[in-house]
Write an enzyme that holds these catalytic residues in place. Structure first.
Site, PDB file in Angstrom:
ATOM      1  N   LYS A 103      -5.214 -11.331  -7.706  1.00 25.44           N
ATOM      2  CA  LYS A 103      -6.489 -11.721  -7.093  1.00 25.44           C
ATOM      3  C   LYS A 103      -7.623 -10.781  -7.476  1.00 25.44           C
ATOM      4  CE  LYS A 103      -5.976  -9.232  -2.772  1.00 25.44           C
ATOM      5  NZ  LYS A 103      -7.029  -8.713  -1.983  1.00 25.44           N
ATOM      6  N   LYS A 154       0.824  -1.214   0.000  1.00 27.38           N
ATOM      7  CA  LYS A 154       0.000   0.000   0.000  1.00 27.38           C
ATOM      8  C   LYS A 154       0.853   1.257   0.000  1.00 27.38           C
ATOM      9  CE  LYS A 154      -4.250  -1.995   1.553  1.00 27.38           C
ATOM     10  NZ  LYS A 154      -4.977  -2.509   2.718  1.00 27.38           N
ATOM     11  N   LYS A 161     -11.518  -5.180  -5.003  1.00 29.14           N
ATOM     12  CA  LYS A 161     -12.539  -4.150  -5.191  1.00 29.14           C
ATOM     13  C   LYS A 161     -12.027  -3.005  -6.053  1.00 29.14           C
ATOM     14  CE  LYS A 161     -14.339  -4.929  -0.605  1.00 29.14           C
ATOM     15  NZ  LYS A 161     -13.707  -4.665   0.694  1.00 29.14           N
TER      16      LYS A 161
END
Ligand code: TYM
Length: 347
Positions: A210, A127, A213
């Site tokens: 993967k 992140k 969202k």
């Protein structure tokens, strides 16, 4: 007597329901990765255990500090929890920010969480790379907040997908450390849980990685997607030119489509396309059509319930209010004990 008092206590404890807890961030609609990695197990586990399932709205601020509609996003996840089969009569469904004791435990856990170990967490590094302009303290201490979520209810089992494995390891480290520093066996040592099987990682439709969202247009199939958009996304999924020799190993993008078939289609369908792949007669268009239709059969009833529940504001508020009360009761008890054993006392 077949066993002594301590044996009796042990047996009594074993008879008690295990405590299960998990959560999802309100950063977008739930997708098939959330469902097969987490929510499917929530629904099964609510039958046998004392379950707490929540919406991690504090956590969402680590990546989305100024959401345009936080309340709406939280409501959407609550609706989708219910539409997927969670039952507020069986499980406690609540919103993280409705339980301020979690923030207090987070503060306390942070006092014994070290910079070095927090900086080594993979999701932090990822992140920090993705949002270099906003490497905030919440991002660094994300694992302590997650540990607070879990430990506040003294949970034993945490149903999550594979990407949360390292966070659970951190929770165990913090729980053991707390027990060692303040009181032996105070917190149970929680385990990531998938009914004894490997934790799940559902791939996206864009060829690698993967389902997520915010992985970009077309990567994820959402529970709320209508049939038309599911067909469109699946037909656009990345493929290659096809196998050149029999029994060839599948490249990642093709393996991903088979992984998706595995979760939504029957074993006959899976075997059929596997055989076709192995004898080089496969047509990816046919596989995708079948995959899209099987996804629609699976998501359509959930989507219908999402539409119905979204319109029922008063029911949704009632679920959130009752959940907050129950979660608060349990959290209050833990934080009182934590304060006592550390030595915080009121005058
Ligand atoms: P979040 O919101 O990213 O995802 C929610 C759950 O969905 C699972 N998941 C997946 N599983 C398989 N394949 C995928 N592609 C996939 N994508 C998501 C996640 O593993 C997760 O179980 N940190 C958590 C939220 C959280 C939490 C907690 C979870 C906060 N506190 C305490 C458990 C216990 C998160 O970001 O999940």
């Amino acid at each position: 007597m077949p066993f002594g008092y301590s044996g009796f206590l042990k047996k009594k404890r074993n008879c008690m329901k295990e405590i299960v807890l998990s959560g999802i961030r309100p950063t977008g609609n739930l997708h098939l990765g959330n469902y097969f990695g987490a929510v499917r197990n929530f629904v099964k586990m609510q039958e046998e255990n004392q379950c707490f399932f929540f919406i991690a709205d504090y956590h969402s601020l680590t990546t989305h500090p100024t959401p345009s509609d936080l309340h709406g996003n939280v409501k959407q996840v609550l609706v989708e929890y219910l539409a997927a089969g969670l039952d507020p009569e069986k499980a406690t469904l609540y919103i993280q920010s409705d339980v301020p004791e979690i923030a207090e435990l987070y503060l306390i856990l942070n006092m014994n969480a070290y910079m070095g170990e927090l900086e080594r967490v993979t999701t932090f590094k990822e992140k920090a790379r993705k949002q270099p302009e906003n490497v905030n303290a919440g991002l660094l201490t994300y694992p302590s907040l997650m540990a607070a979520d879990i430990l506040i209810h003294k949970a034993h089992k945490v149903p999550v997908g594979k990407d949360q494995e390292q966070h659970l390891e951190m929770t165990r480290t913090f729980a053991r450390r707390f027990n060692r520093m303040y009181k032996e066996d105070f917190f149970p040592i929680p385990q990531a849980y998938n009914f004894g099987a490997e934790l799940v990682k559902i791939p996206g439709l864009d060829g690698s990685g993967k389902m997520g969202k915010s992985e970009g247009e077309g990567n994820a199939i959402f529970l709320a997607d209508d049939p038309k958009s599911i067909r469109k996304k699946v037909m656009r999924a990345v493929t290659d030119a096809g196998p050149e020799k029999p029994n060839q190993q599948k490249p990642e993008m093709i393996e991903n489509l088979f992984s998706l078939l595995k979760v939504v289609s029957s074993s006959e369908v899976l075997t059929h396309f596997d055989e076709q792949y192995n004898n080089c007669s496969i047509r990816y268009g046919d596989l995708k059509k079948q995959l899209a239709e099987d996804m629609i059969v699976f998501t359509e009833p959930i989507r219908q319930r999402i539409i119905e529940l979204s319109a029922d504001e008063s029911y949704i508020s009632k679920v959130a209010r009752i959940g907050a009360e129950k979660a608060h009761e349990s959290a209050k008890k833990t934080i009182k004990e934590v304060r006592e054993i550390i030595g915080f006392r009121s005058f």
